[in-house]
Enzyme design. Structure first.
Site, PDB file in Angstrom:
ATOM      1  N   CYS A 241       0.997  -1.487   0.232  1.00  0.00           N
ATOM      2  CA  CYS A 241       0.336  -0.536   0.098  1.00  0.00           C
ATOM      3  C   CYS A 241       0.864   1.424  -0.137  1.00  0.00           C
ATOM      4  CB  CYS A 241      -1.286   0.032   1.334  1.00  0.00           C
ATOM      5  SG  CYS A 241      -2.002   1.688   1.947  1.00  0.00           S
TER       6      CYS A 241
ATOM      7  N   HIS B 253     -25.007  23.906   2.909  1.00  0.00           N
ATOM      8  CA  HIS B 253     -25.028  23.904   1.851  1.00  0.00           C
ATOM      9  C   HIS B 253     -23.363  24.324   1.144  1.00  0.00           C
ATOM     10  CE1 HIS B 253     -26.322  25.201  -1.877  1.00  0.00           C
ATOM     11  NE2 HIS B 253     -26.546  26.645  -1.404  1.00  0.00           N
TER      12      HIS B 253
HETATM   13  C1  LIG Z   1      -1.557  -0.109  -8.435  1.00  0.00           C
HETATM   14  C2  LIG Z   1      -2.810  -0.927  -6.872  1.00  0.00           C
HETATM   15  C3  LIG Z   1      -4.106  -0.234  -6.553  1.00  0.00           C
HETATM   16  C4  LIG Z   1      -3.826   0.159  -5.452  1.00  0.00           C
HETATM   17  N1  LIG Z   1      -5.058   0.925  -4.668  1.00  0.00           N
HETATM   18  C5  LIG Z   1      -5.836   0.659  -3.238  1.00  0.00           C
HETATM   19  C6  LIG Z   1      -6.709   1.541  -2.811  1.00  0.00           C
HETATM   20  O1  LIG Z   1      -6.603   2.533  -3.554  1.00  0.00           O
HETATM   21  N2  LIG Z   1      -7.791   1.319  -2.249  1.00  0.00           N
HETATM   22  C7  LIG Z   1      -6.982  -0.319  -1.617  1.00  0.00           C
HETATM   23  O2  LIG Z   1      -7.762  -0.541  -0.585  1.00  0.00           O
HETATM   24  N3  LIG Z   1      -6.382  -0.897  -1.878  1.00  0.00           N
HETATM   25  C8  LIG Z   1      -5.488  -0.413  -2.659  1.00  0.00           C
HETATM   26  N4  LIG Z   1      -5.221  -1.416  -3.520  1.00  0.00           N
HETATM   27  C9  LIG Z   1      -5.485  -2.974  -2.874  1.00  0.00           C
HETATM   28  C10 LIG Z   1      -4.115  -2.938  -2.046  1.00  0.00           C
HETATM   29  O3  LIG Z   1      -3.029  -2.586  -1.823  1.00  0.00           O
HETATM   30  C11 LIG Z   1      -4.180  -4.523  -1.540  1.00  0.00           C
HETATM   31  O4  LIG Z   1      -5.167  -5.368  -0.785  1.00  0.00           O
HETATM   32  C12 LIG Z   1      -2.953  -4.731  -0.614  1.00  0.00           C
HETATM   33  O5  LIG Z   1      -1.960  -3.724   0.246  1.00  0.00           O
HETATM   34  C13 LIG Z   1      -3.011  -6.035   0.752  1.00  0.00           C
HETATM   35  O6  LIG Z   1      -1.924  -6.141   1.572  1.00  0.00           O
HETATM   36  P1  LIG Z   1      -1.425  -7.199   1.792  1.00  0.00           P
HETATM   37  O7  LIG Z   1      -0.826  -7.193   3.542  1.00  0.00           O
HETATM   38  O8  LIG Z   1      -2.083  -8.052   1.837  1.00  0.00           O
HETATM   39  O9  LIG Z   1      -0.114  -7.482   1.736  1.00  0.00           O
HETATM   40  P2  LIG Z   1       0.902  -6.436   0.593  1.00  0.00           P
HETATM   41  O10 LIG Z   1       1.161  -5.168   1.545  1.00  0.00           O
HETATM   42  O11 LIG Z   1       1.569  -6.973  -0.777  1.00  0.00           O
HETATM   43  O12 LIG Z   1       2.230  -7.291   2.071  1.00  0.00           O
HETATM   44  C14 LIG Z   1       2.517  -8.993   2.064  1.00  0.00           C
HETATM   45  C15 LIG Z   1       4.322  -8.685   2.370  1.00  0.00           C
HETATM   46  O13 LIG Z   1       5.098  -9.452   2.314  1.00  0.00           O
HETATM   47  C16 LIG Z   1       6.505  -9.587   1.529  1.00  0.00           C
HETATM   48  N5  LIG Z   1       6.268 -10.615   1.284  1.00  0.00           N
HETATM   49  C17 LIG Z   1       6.241 -11.645   0.222  1.00  0.00           C
HETATM   50  N6  LIG Z   1       6.138 -12.481   0.663  1.00  0.00           N
HETATM   51  C18 LIG Z   1       7.425 -12.443   1.246  1.00  0.00           C
HETATM   52  C19 LIG Z   1       8.597 -13.809   1.443  1.00  0.00           C
HETATM   53  N7  LIG Z   1       8.471 -15.366   1.698  1.00  0.00           N
HETATM   54  N8  LIG Z   1       9.339 -13.114   2.419  1.00  0.00           N
HETATM   55  C20 LIG Z   1       9.095 -11.635   3.006  1.00  0.00           C
HETATM   56  N9  LIG Z   1       8.794 -11.174   2.407  1.00  0.00           N
HETATM   57  C21 LIG Z   1       7.641 -11.424   1.732  1.00  0.00           C
HETATM   58  C22 LIG Z   1       5.909  -8.547   0.282  1.00  0.00           C
HETATM   59  O14 LIG Z   1       7.487  -8.198  -0.057  1.00  0.00           O
HETATM   60  C23 LIG Z   1       4.886  -7.202   0.683  1.00  0.00           C
HETATM   61  O15 LIG Z   1       5.585  -6.257   1.576  1.00  0.00           O
HETATM   62  C24 LIG Z   1      -4.086  -1.738  -4.561  1.00  0.00           C
HETATM   63  C25 LIG Z   1      -3.320  -2.280  -5.201  1.00  0.00           C
HETATM   64  C26 LIG Z   1      -2.767  -1.686  -7.368  1.00  0.00           C
HETATM   65  C27 LIG Z   1      -1.623  -3.216  -7.051  1.00  0.00           C
END
Ligand SMILES: Cc1cc2nc3c(=O)[nH]c(=O)nc-3n(C[C@H](O)[C@H](O)[C@H](O)COP(=O)(O)OP(=O)(O)OC[C@H]3O[C@@H](n4cnc5c(N)ncnc54)[C@H](O)[C@@H]3O)c2cc1C
Length: 472
Positions: free
Chosen positions: A48, A450
């Site tokens: 994010c 408003h």
């Molecule tokens: C272009 C784009 C725009 C978006 N805009 C929005 C928005 O405006 N609003 C919204 O709510 N959502 C948005 N999203 C969706 C949102 O970004 C994701 O749903 C959210 O970031 C997911 O969070 P997460 O914690 O599941 O994964 P992530 O934030 O991806 O965290 C996973 C982490 O795990 C790490 N990792 C993975 N495997 C390993 C490993 N084996 N060892 C160590 N580290 C590892 C990765 O490096 C990463 O930092 C957007 C997504 C994209 C692609």
């Protein structure tokens, strides 16, 4: 006989991946005095702040400024020969990201949670080996383990696509030049947001989508506005087209072959952006040796408490198949936090509001008409064009509508859709009313300032048909 594992370092909680839920779990539990470590291979704080929501909205805002420059005469201000310098647009984004990373580091420090840079994989139950970013390995064992590995762009196995080195959102947000002709594969929210931004910076843009219409799961009237938006801004949209092969290199020249209505079409451009789906980061991390099962779509299998099939192991965010939004990942944190504390908090039945940050924005909470019909839920419909909200005229932002679905048997709000300026902010007010179980009449009869966009809720909810004995 199996070789015994080297003795691991013991922690109360080990978090794999520093995404939204994982980092909040870590900070919260470390502040309570637990020994917590977060393993992160690259992105401090997850996608994010580094490569997804916030950087994309930063770039989209620069694109909005570009569009204001393009429209400046309309506002009585002339600004000829303005220039867009993508390297400076990128610098503003990078500066923001740097600040966010600093903020995360400060939070780690203040909470006492350790951040370990490296790539982790399970080598046994609740045991993770980390290949450290600066060399060497460590083996960590958690009393509790949280999997938070996120998702990545799906690059489909279309002949020539991988070889073309297409952009994903990550590279697109790092461009220091304006693509001459960007072809975006996928007309979902990531594709549309970035396509519009690039168009506003001056790129020629074509969107190709396999579905019959943009945002195909949404109501037809939403698609119509998005389609109009693309037409007005000069974005070409090719729907119902199944990509068959790709030639060339993104950044130089590319040719995309597709089938549409049984005939071959060819799209030629300079860059490709892939935005046609997400793949969970769950393979190659040893889930099988940890007793953690996955679903047939590759997500970590979790129950409604976010427990995996392995005792003491939890999964959160995109990798667990939660709706792919940061605010949902944040709620996953609250679910796990409360369950770890002995409570019973579930993911079922929660609201999933969302906003697509195109211009106009498209936001929804609760049911769409399509969903209501699919589920056989009858509703009363109220809809007004957004131009009826006088604030839009002061802003010269008159595209869109507000739409509400109201229960037929009570005055409960079932769903609310806003497409228009500030849609993402407007839905929050309706959402609060829904959370509080307020009847729609509470918003209809409220006094709103408003001229604001929220004022539009008064004419919208005044347009709800009266309750009758029978309604569809
Ligand atoms: C272009 C784009 C725009 C978006 N805009 C929005 C928005 O405006 N609003 C919204 O709510 N959502 C948005 N999203 C969706 C949102 O970004 C994701 O749903 C959210 O970031 C997911 O969070 P997460 O914690 O599941 O994964 P992530 O934030 O991806 O965290 C996973 C982490 O795990 C790490 N990792 C993975 N495997 C390993 C490993 N084996 N060892 C160590 N580290 C590892 C990765 O490096 C990463 O930092 C957007 C997504 C994209 C692609």
């Amino acid at each position: 006989m199996q070789t015994p594992l080297p003795h691991p370092e013991d922690y109360d909680v080990v978090v794999l991946g520093s995404g939204e839920a994982g980092k909040y779990i870590a900070w919260t539990l470390a502040k309570k005095g637990m020994r917590v470590v977060v393993i992160e291979r690259k992105l401090i704080g997850g996608s994010c702040p580094n490569i997804a929501c916030l950087p994309s909205k930063n770039i989209i805002h620069s694109a909005k400024i570009a569009s204001y420059f393009g429209r400046s005469a309309e506002f009585g201000i002339t600004k000829d020969n303005y220039q867009i310098k993508m390297s400076l647009v990128r610098d503003r984004k990078r500066k923001m990201v740097d600040g966010l990373v600093d903020m995360h580091l400060a939070n780690f420090k203040a909470s006492g949670a350790q951040l370990l840079m490296g790539s982790g994989r399970f080598i046994g139950p609740k045991t993770i080996e980390v290949a450290l970013a600066d060399g060497g390995t460590r083996i960590l064992r958690g009393e509790k383990v949280i999997i938070n590995t996120g998702s990545r762009t799906t690059v489909e196995p279309i002949p020539g696509l991988t070889e073309a080195s297409p952009l994903t959102h990550i590279e697109a947000l790092e461009l220091d030049h304006i693509p001459e002709h960007l072809i975006t594969i996928g007309g979902g929210y990531i594709g549309l947001e970035l396509a519009q931004a690039m168009r506003r910076f001056g790129s020629r843009v074509t969107i190709i989508d396999r579905n019959a219409r943009l945002a195909h799961r949404e109501d037809q009237d939403v698609t119509d506005i998005l389609q109009d938006m693309c037409r007005e801004e000069g974005i070409e949209v090719v729907t119902s087209a199944r990509l068959t092969s790709v030639e060339g290199k993104s950044g130089e020249s590319v040719k995309l072959y597709a089938l549409r209505d049984g005939s071959e079409i060819i799209l030629e451009g300079t860059h490709i952006l892939v935005a046609s789906g997400r793949t969970p980061n769950t393979e190659g991390i040893g889930l099988e040796v940890a007793g953690v099962e996955t679903t047939n779509r590759g997500h970590v299998k979790v129950n409604e408490r976010l427990e995996t099939t392995a005792p003491g192991v939890w999964a959160v965010g995109d990798c667990a198949g939660s709706p792919h939004f940061t605010h949902i990942a944040f709620d996953d944190f609250r679910v796990v936090r409360d369950n770890l504390a002995g409570g019973h908090r579930v993911t079922t039945g929660r609201q999933v509001p969302f906003c697509m940050f195109t211009d106009p924005e498209f936001a929804r909470v609760g049911l769409s008409e399509t969903e209501a019909k699919e589920r056989g839920i009858s509703y009363r419909l109220a809809k007004i064009p957004i131009v009826a909200v006088l604030r839009t005229r002061t802003l010269s932002e008159t595209r869109g509508f507000l739409k509400a679905l109201i229960d037929t048997a009570s005055d409960r709000i079932l769903g609310f859709t806003a497409i228009g300026v500030e849609a993402g902010e407007i839905i929050a007010a309706v959402q609060v009313a829904m959370l509080a179980g307020l009847p729609y009449t509470a918003l209809r009869d409220a006094i709103f300032t408003h001229p604001t966009m929220l004022e539009g809720l008064i004419p919208l909810f005044s347009a709800v048909p009266a309750r009758t004995e029978k309604m569809t």
